[in-house]
Design a protein around this motif. Structure first.
Motif, short mmCIF file in Angstrom:
data_model
loop_
_atom_site.label_atom_id
_atom_site.label_comp_id
_atom_site.label_asym_id
_atom_site.label_seq_id
_atom_site.Cartn_x
_atom_site.Cartn_y
_atom_site.Cartn_z
N UNK A 81 41.42 59.29 28.27
CA UNK A 81 41.00 60.31 29.19
C UNK A 81 39.56 61.01 29.20
N UNK A 82 39.22 60.86 27.74
CA UNK A 82 38.12 61.39 27.06
C UNK A 82 36.80 60.59 27.69
N UNK A 83 37.15 59.22 28.20
CA UNK A 83 36.13 58.45 28.50
C UNK A 83 35.66 57.54 27.49
N UNK A 84 36.32 57.34 26.39
CA UNK A 84 36.10 56.49 25.27
C UNK A 84 36.17 55.12 25.78
#
Ligand SMILES: Nc1ncnc2c1ncn2[C@@H]1O[C@H](COP(=O)(O)OP(=O)(O)OP(=O)(O)O)[C@@H](O)[C@H]1O
Ligand SMILES: Nc1ncnc2c1ncn2[C@@H]1O[C@H](COP(=O)(O)OP(=O)(O)OP(=O)(O)O)[C@@H](O)[C@H]1O
Ligand SMILES: [Mg+2]
Ligand SMILES: [Mg+2]
Lengths: 279, 306, 519, 593
Positions: B210-213
């Motif tokens: 969800x952090x976009x990693x």
């Protein structure tokens, strides 16, 4: 879909196991030759073994014996080692691990220290000594293997049991007044099944090969009794000159272990109601 | 931490004591007479008795054991019956090679096993996963002698990438380490797979995504360190398993380790060497476990040593 | 009698030799493995020596010797100016010291028993003396050795490694570690030794024999699997694989003319045999032992080991003096064997055990024996054990039958007596002895003693006596002589020197002092 | 309040930030495609808070995961759109979606305890999120992270950066999650049950914080919750979902004031409200001389830490001198924040942890009983745990599980037991045909009924309900509570009712104790404690309860010290005991300084 595939694989595994067990049991009737008869026509004049084909479906070994016959008879030995010895090791390991993990207190501590001691003990040396002290026979060898092979299982089961006994349903069971043995057998053991299946099936190859190592050290099943492991060990230096002598029994061990694994996986699915083929 | 270490060391010492006693008793009852081996085939009964007395082998078991133990605590492991050299010298000369091989083997099995396990977990249920799991069985079932020779033949003789056996440079280490590591890699790939599948289901993996990693970062930085935790404890157990494999691998590759020493000693009941190697390997195993227990909290901040 | 040096020999170059087993020790009083045997030979010298590639004796550190009438006093004159590797000149004192040392129980030499005929040996063995009374230093160049009884083999004994001359000061300096820091008078001296890896021998520039050694040095790499050693030889990394050609590769090598050309075949003083324990039921019955002798198909067994041996008829190998030419032994015949069993009242056969050492190809040979005996109704259980356990069982007399392979008798010196005493005579038949058939016939023992009391070992009469001894033994059939192993030494293309040097009967695998490299 | 709302939600004036149209999310299960969320449509404007409410399993989480592009492998968006600034999220390729995740739209998950990577420190997890989207140096990222932490008002943010998740309390972890989500000022923040796992007091703070940050940054929030109180306190608009479909969508005041759908009405009716309990009053059971259970100065300690010899160095004073009675037929409540020792008391009573002091059940002291004695007591006391899934052996059919106690105590024949289990199933409102199913095949509420059936099978005198309804949906919760009340009326069983939900407690208990740090600080009848709370801690708890009425929103409260005092002391150091004072009619209050 995948479930179906799984079932097919399990069926395939079952088929292999049936084949191996059948081969082992029926060996006296279906083996083309006696397993330890050194056939004159089984060697070239230079004393080389014959490759698979013709009269000898799997070729012959260095003494001119029919490899197929030896494989069939060897299945008896290897099944005893891989299934019985490995099974006993699994049972001992589970028992020790579960008791140590569940009992805590001094029983648990003593059991775990004992396990640590056994783990630090060179297993092969123990096997050699035990086998040299008792006269090596198939059952002694199986017992020796069981005695040295339970340790890792015990460790893993211990860890898992400790985690399990923290689970709430175990506490719930205690508040119902369930006795320890009931909790152990009805509630903890079933949860160890997946782990035991993994260890049990991987253990098959390991024990079958360990038996071979013992034969190699002169403390295993005595010749000419064939076992898949000692067929490999007897012939391993010839893997280039006569590759079938190594690769056929190697493939057999692999298939057996794999078959048990496939069946074990299926069994795990059947036994675990929460598992819905989603792994 | 210090207290924990202290207690663990005491425990380890007790385990080693136990190992030494059991080994000593086993060797005592072993049906083979070391004096015969020393005395040689032309010896008279008189000579044999002389040697037995000289070595104190006519003493009761407990006296012999006591004497051995007394020497051991002073770092004296006795002298080889057949080589007449200090056991400690022999072991000291060979131990580094074995340790190096063992470290190499562990590194190999971790690299191979963990990679396969992670790949299988990420592609779980697909043909690749199933293929890899069959591979893990092949790895576990393959006899080390054959694997070693095969590797040697292909990579050293045919391709010439590595030296044909020997000891010294990093290139010498590759094939023996791989041979030693292959069996363990089978185990590790299976364990890593299930551990990884477990971790990939965890909430924090979702958080990381969800952090976009990137996918690889989620795998390497978040999934891997967590999935490895249950594996660390296994590495300690491994050393014990390796002690068996080392004999074979060392002889195939001409690796000057203690495996060959032990092998020859067992063949010829050179009891001081057998005892010495046993003690050293037991110490290695105990230390390995200790190390694993110490490393775990370093990797996993939740665990505090007690 | 002296050896004529090879005119093509060129000095210089190093060779590499590999072994599987580590070198235990280079102490000449202790070393008794077949791989350190030849190494010690190159590091040390005794008073006597052999002509390279043969079994003929020649003087070593002694330039000459005299034997008295009844063969009990040997007077050796030492060579002048022989120096140890540490530079000191060797004297008669060193000879005495060396013999005292090897017979001293403290040394725990496995070869001490060879010196039993020297006067004063018994006192040494029992610890009541610290010096052999029979060895006297006459002057720095002369040693007189008195025997307590005539011993025809004594000169051979003096050529054994155990009789090597060692410098006292070096032994005392290193103590029990002398075996790791050998100092001798030999053609080579020890350069480097990294335990478990390699030993490097360097040429002894001050060697007392002129012109030898040719090589600048020899590198021994240990811990190498024979198969791998052969691969390395094929790659040109190794010159001589010390353990020979591994069975698994034998056909491959012999099938390739280029490689086969580099294989030297020769006889060796070896016999592989089965001991039949005459003290155990039913092997105590002669017909049973004869039956077993007849039942073994020796041709087939040699076939199993790729024809690397010749079937044996008697205890002595063919190249040993005293070998009985024309003796056929017990002919292979199942029917005849069965008839013998019937004669013994065992027409239904019996069951027994066969002990065997557990390294290839011995268990295989045991299985072949097992099958042969099954054909005459004898059920054999194989007990395949570690060397030490087999020796133990044999010594204790628990083993009905033992296949000798792997622990077998390779002669210590080329004399027929060497195959008798400890393994067939009464001396070895006691508890723990190496006479595993526990065969003890006083009358044969007497014959043997008589033969050994003759002074000249190669006296035809003596050899005849020995021949008779072994014929007598064969009549009693305590053994089944199975085959005499041939030696096959493979070498790299650059190795030079007479083929005989590569199958040297006393120096396995090669005589390092005389081989050379061609490039 | 209302002014703010209308300003934030201009009716159709500006383009909405997020426009969801006919969103359908389906699962592919064994070849069958089954919708989990069907035809969902709603709009969300910048700076607005949209609450999605509904019972468990109604598709709330699936919706949010669909927006984030984080759906599980076998679940996918099958039709419809979700336009963020006019760009359709489900059809974005993964690479672009990834770049947006965390930056344009961020998410906070339900479980603060498990949503942070346990082996990475807080600082790394924060900076990593920043650096994944902005090309800044490690140091700058760390500085930004620190700012974010400050913003969520974590005490000592510098230290927290170096700490690991397990070293923080649940509330702090949730703040870290919020900081992480807001660090990059996303346009849209999805908060999936952000406070469900937290104590009321902490929940209050987190909600306040979200609201504050929203006004500050203008982020639009989708707040997913099943707690109507939370909805009322925070949302501008509400979407009510049921079985994957939208039931109703309305501004929050409208929804609470005039719900248009029956389902919404039922949902609102089931919400426990503080003060409603008084209406359900029943006569207090008399203080008989023979209580079902009596605790006298009970203490429970856990030793932790170890010195050289392995002796413990510290001691958790989990329960420190607690005394109370439970009378026949009464419901005794225990309330308090997480970690105050409620469960430990329950465990001591059930014999799961050793205790000091005296615990009597039916007049018999628990300590020093024989094995038989213990088992006999087990028949009198049963326990219903918080998480019914965890409390049932997943490998046992529920019929067997309910029969288990009877088997253990050797009651009846197999048929009799079967009959009784069937009877119990009916009693708790389950179909006896379901006996052969496994726990995972039931819903949460059903599972809890199974646990209750199991507890009842031995006809105990006392049932301990440790957070037994906390994990359930409000509607289900109401049903279970009714069931408990009914059973009490029928069988006269007593309950020890443990909960941190003040509203629930007020609705069910006769008497209660308020716990703080292992001790009871106030004890009395429900009317005494709720009607006339005398201890400051009791008031604080009561104030924190969200009120399911959007017209009665509370203003954010000033900061308070977040670190609870710890019950851990070095060994030998006594913990401070409070002194209780009877202020009349058995209403006990601890003295405060
Ligand atoms: N991976 C999946 N495979 C199949 N079904 C799923 C999957 N994930 C969720 N579901 C189903 O989708 C439905 C909606 O689930 P969702 O998690 O959105 O519910 P929810 O409203 O968030 O409930 P809760 O309040 O319990 O979190 C449920 O019936 C659930 O069983
Ligand atoms: N086995 C244990 N070892 C050490 N400490 C423990 C143990 N069990 C509980 N504790 C501690 O005792 C205290 C009380 O715990 P308890 O579980 O009773 O709290 P609770 O009031 O039930 O909280 P919650 O609402 O979170 O369930 C806590 O600080 C907890 O960390
Ligand atoms: Mg949800
Ligand atoms: Mg609790």
């Amino acid at each position: 879909m995948r479930r179906l595939l799984r079932r097919k694989l399990a069926l395939f595994g079952c088929a292999i196991i049936v084949l191996v067990v059948g081969g082992a049991v029926l060996a006296p009737w279906i083996a083309p030759y006696p397993p330890d008869e050194q056939l004159f026509e089984g060697l070239t004049l230079l004393g080389e073994p014959l490759p698979p084909g013709g009269d000898f479906l799997m070729g012959t070994d260095l003494l001119g014996r029919d490899l197929l016959s030896r494989m069939l008879y060897g299945a008896q030995t290897s099944l005893i080692i891989g299934v019985v010895a490995n099974g006993v090791a699994l049972v001992i390991g589970t028992l020790v691990g579960v008791l140590a993990g569940f009992m805590r207190g001094w029983i648990g501590a003593v059991l775990m220290r004992f396990t640590d001691l056994m783990m630090a003990f060179p297993a092969l040396l123990l096997a050699i000594c035990l086998a040299a002290i008792f006269q090596p026979s198939l059952w002694i060898v199986a017992m020796v293997i069981a005695l040295v092979n339970w340790v890792q299982t015990a460790r893993v089961v211990y860890t898992e049991t400790t985690a399990l006994s923290e689970r709430e349903f175990i506490a719930a069971e205690k508040t119902l007044g369930a006795s320890r043995s009931r909790i152990l057998f009805r509630h903890i053991l079933p949860h160890l099944v997946p782990t035991l299946i993994v260890w049990g099936t991987l253990g098959i190859s390991v024990t079958v090969l360990l038996e071979a190592t013992l034969s190699y050290l002169g403390v295993g099943v005595q010749p000419p009794t064939p076992s898949w492991g000692n067929i490999i060990f007897e012939n391993q230096t010839y893997f280039q000159a006569a590759p079938w002598l190594v690769f056929i029994p190697g493939a057999a061990i692999l298939l057996l272990a794999l078959a048990f694994n496939l069946v074990g996986d299926a069994l795990r699915d059947v036994l675990d109601p929460t598992q819905r083929g989603n792994d | 931490m210090a207290g924990y270490l202290f207690r663990r060391l005491v425990q380890s010492a007790l385990i080693l004591l136990g190992v030494s006693f059991i080994t000593f008793v086993l060797l005592y009852v072993l049906p083979a007479d070391p004096v015969r081996q020393i005395a040689g085939r032309s010896a008279t009964a008189q000579t044999v008795e002389n040697i037995r007395t000289q070595l104190g082998l006519d003493q009761p078991l407990l006296v012999q054991y006591g004497r051995y133990l007394a020497g051991l605590v002073q770092g004296d492991m006795g002298r080889s019956y057949l080589q007449k050299t200090e056991v400690s010298t022999l072991i000291a000369a060979r131990l580094p090679a074995s340790l190096l091989l063992m470290v190499g083997g562990i590194a190999c099995e971790l690299v191979i096993g963990l990679t396969l396990g992670v790949v299988a977990a990420v592609w779980r249920g697909r043909p690749l996963d199933q293929g890899l799991m069959v591979t893990s069985f092949v790895a576990v079932s393959a006899p080390q002698f054959v694997v070693g020779l095969l590797l040697l033949y292909v990579f050293a003789v045919q391709l010439g990438w590595f030296p044909i056996g020997g000891y010294g440079t990093a290139a010498h280490l590759v094939l023996p380490a791989v041979t030693l590591g292959i069996m363990g890699s089978g185990w590790y790939s299976r364990m890593m797979r299930s551990s990884m599948i477990d971790v990939l289901r965890q909430d924090y993996i979702r958080t990381a995504r969800a952090k976009g990693l990137t996918r690889s970062r989620v795998l390497m930085r978040h999934a891997l360190p967590n999935a490895i935790l249950p594996i660390i404890a296994m590495i300690g157990i491994d050393i014990g398993i390796f002690m068996g494999g080392i004999v074979v691998v060392e002889s195939v590759f001409g690796w000057p380790g203690i495996g060959q020493l032990a092998w020859q000693a067992i063949q010829r009941v050179d009891i001081p060497i057998i005892m010495g190697v046993t003690m050293v390997s037991a110490a290695a195993i105990v230390l390995g476990n200790l190390l694993a227990d110490i490393i775990t909290p370093l990797v996993d901040p939740r665990i505090r040593l007690r | 009698q002296e050896y004529t040096p090879d005119p093509n020999a060129k000095p210089g170059g190093m060779i590499t030799v590999t072994y599987k087993d580590d070198v235990a020790t280079l102490d000449p009083a202790i070393g008794y493995d077949w791989q350190n045997w030849s190494m010690i030979k190159s590091l040390f010298d005794g008073l006597m020596d052999y002509v390279p590639g043969t079994t003929e004796l020649r003087p070593g550190l002694a330039s000459a010797y005299e034997i008295n009438e009844n063969g009990t006093v040997f007077t050796f004159t030492l060579r002048e100016g022989v120096t140890f590797h540490n530079g000191r000149v060797m004297t008669a004192e060193d000879v005495k010291y060396s013999l005292d040392r090897v017979t001293n129980p403290e040394t725990q030499s496995p070869g001490a028993g060879f010196f039993a005929s020297i006067a004063g040996y018994d006192e040494m063995a029992s610890g009541t003396a610290t010096s052999l009374s029979g060895v006297e230093v006459i002057d720095p160049q002369t040693v007189k050795i008195t025997l307590s009884r005539p011993d025809a083999t004594f000169l051979h004994v003096m050529a054994l490694n155990f009789a090597s001359v060692v410098p006292k000061e070096a032994v005392e300096e290193y103590g029990t570690d002398f075996g790791k820091h050998p100092v001798g008078t030999g053609a080579f001296k020890l350069g480097e030794w990294s335990i478990g890896q390699r030993l490097v021998f360097e040429k002894n520039a001050d060697y007392w024999r002129d012109g030898v050694p040719y090589l600048d040095g020899v590198t021994f790499e240990v811990g190498q699997e024979p198969i791998v050693a052969l691969l390395r030889l094929q790659q040109g990394e190794v010159d001589v694989p010390g353990d020979g050609i591994p069975p698994a590769k034998f056909q491959e090598v012999m099938g390739d003319p280029e490689q086969a050309a580099r294989v030297v075949e020769g006889g060796q003083l070896h016999t592989g045999y089965i001991t039949l324990n005459v003290a155990m039921e039913p092997l105590d019955k002669l017909p049973v032992r004869e039956a077993i002798n007849m039942a073994i198909n020796k041709e087939r067994i040699t076939q199993i080991i790729n024809g690397r041996a010749v079937p044996a008829t008697q205890p002595l190998p063919p190249s040993m003096p005293g070998y009985t030419e024309g003796y056929e032994g017990y002919a292979f015949g199942v029917e005849a064997a069965k008839a013998k069993l019937e004669e013994a009242g065992l027409s239904d056969g019996f069951s027994t055990e066969l002990y065997v050492m557990n390294t290839d190809p011995n268990p295989r040979i045991a299985q072949a024996i097992q099958q042969d005996l099954k054909a005459i109704g004898v059920d054999v259980d194989i007990r395949s054990l570690a060397q030490a356990n087999v020796i133990e069982a044999g010594g204790a007399g628990q083993a009905p039958m033992i296949w000798s392979g792997g622990m077998a008798w390779i002669a210590d010196f080329p004399d027929p007596s060497n195959f008798y005493g400890p393994i067939l005579g009464c001396a070895g038949a006691g508890e723990g002895g190496w006479n595993w058939s526990k065969f003890c016939d006083e009358s044969i023992d007497d014959m043997a003693t008589k033969a050994d009391s003759m002074t000249d070992p190669s006296d035809p009469e003596r050899l005849k006596m020995w021949s008779d001894v072994y014929m007598k033994v064969m009549e009693e059939a305590p053994w089944v002589p199975v085959f005499n192993e041939q030696r096959y030494t493979m070498k790299s293309a650059r190795m030079g020197g007479d083929d005989a040097l590569y199958v040297d009967p006393v120096s396995i695998p090669v005589n390092y002092d005389y081989v050379y490299v061609t490039e | 309040m209302t002014a703010l709302h209308s300003a934030a939600a201009p009716e159709g004036a500006a383009e909405p930030l997020l426009r969801v149209r006919d969103l359908t999310v389906s699962v592919r299960d064994r070849g069958v495609v089954r919708p989990l969320v069907a035809g969902l449509s709603f709009d969300l404007h910048g700076g607005e808070t949209l609450a999605i409410a509904g019972e468990s399993g109604s598709g709330k989480s699936i919706t949010s995961l669909a927006l984030m592009g984080l759906l599980p492998n076998n679940v996918s968006v099958t039709s419809g759109q979700a336009l963020l600034d006019g760009i359709d999220l489900p059809s974005l390729p993964e690479a672009r979606m990834r770049a947006w995740r965390g930056a344009r739209l961020a998410m906070i998950f339900q479980e603060p305890m498990t949503s942070l990577n346990p082996v990475q420190n807080i600082g790394d997890q924060l900076t990593e999120a920043i650096r994944a989207h902005e090309p800044v140096s490690r140091r700058d990222a760390a500085a930004q992270a620190l700012v974010a932490l400050r913003k969520v008002r974590i005490p000592e943010p510098e230290r927290r950066m170096r700490q690991y998740p397990h070293e923080l309390s649940g509330g702090m972890r949730q703040r870290v999650m919020i900081a992480m989500a807001l660090a990059l000022r996303p346009a849209l923040l999805i908060a999936d049950e952000p406070t469900t796992a937290l104590d009321v007091t902490v929940q209050r703070e987190v909600l306040d914080l979200l609201r504050e940050l929203q006004t500050e940054t203008g982020t639009a929030i989708i707040l997913i919750t099943h707690d109507m109180g939370v909805v009322a306190e925070t949302a501008d608009r509400v979407v009510v979902m049921r079985q994957g479909r939208m039931v109703e969508s309305a501004p929050v005041e409208t929804l609470f004031a005039t719900p248009s759908q029956d389902y919404t009405r039922a949902l609102l009716a089931a919400v426990p409200r503080l003060g409603a309990g008084a209406a359900r009053a029943k006569p207090l059971p008399p203080a008989t001389p023979a209580p079902v259970a009596r605790l006298m100065d009970v203490q429970v300690h856990f030793d932790i830490g170890a010195n050289f010899l392995g002796q413990a160095t510290h001691r958790v004073h989990a329960v420190e001198g607690v005394s109370f009675d439970i009378r026949p037929g009464e419901t005794f409540g225990l309330v308090g924040e997480s970690g105050c020792g409620k469960s430990t008391i329950a465990k001591a009573l059930a014999g799961l942890v050793p205790h000091e002091g005296r615990v009597e059940v039916d007049g018999k002291a628990l300590a020093g009983l024989t094995v038989q004695g213990r088992r006999a007591i087990c028949r009198d006391i049963q326990m219903v745990f918080q998480d019914p899934m965890a409390a049932l052996d997943p490998r046992m059919t529920v019929g067997v599980a309910v029969a288990e106690p009877m088997v253990i105590h050797g009651i009846g024949t197999a048929e009799e037991r079967h009959a009784r289990v069937a009877d119990l199933f009916q009693r708790v409102g389950l179909n006896p045909e379901q006996m052969s199913r496994y726990p995972h095949e039931f819903s949460g509420g059903q599972r809890q009924r199974i646990c209750i059936a199991r507890a009842l099978s031995l006809r105990p005198k006392l049932i301990i309900c440790d957070e037994s309804v906390s994990a359930l949906d409000v509607s289900v919760q109401a049903q279970v509570l009714d069931l408990l009340a009914e059973l009490q009326r029928e069988t006269g069983v007593s309950y020890l009712f443990i909960s941190h939900d003040m509203a629930v407690v007020e609705n069910v208990v006769d008497r209660l104790g308020v716990m703080y740090m292992g001790q009871i600080v106030e004890m009395g009848t429900r009317d005494q404690v709720f009607g006339n709370p005398r201890h400051s801690y009791t008031t604080r708890l009561l104030d924190a309860v969200p009120i399911p009425d959007p017209t009665r929103r509370m203003p954010p409260r000033p900061e308070r010290d977040l670190d609870l005092p710890s019950p851990i002391r070095p060994i030998g150091e006594a913990s401070r005991r409070v002194r209780m004072r009877n202020i009349g009619e058995e209403h006990f209050v601890a003295e405060e300084d």
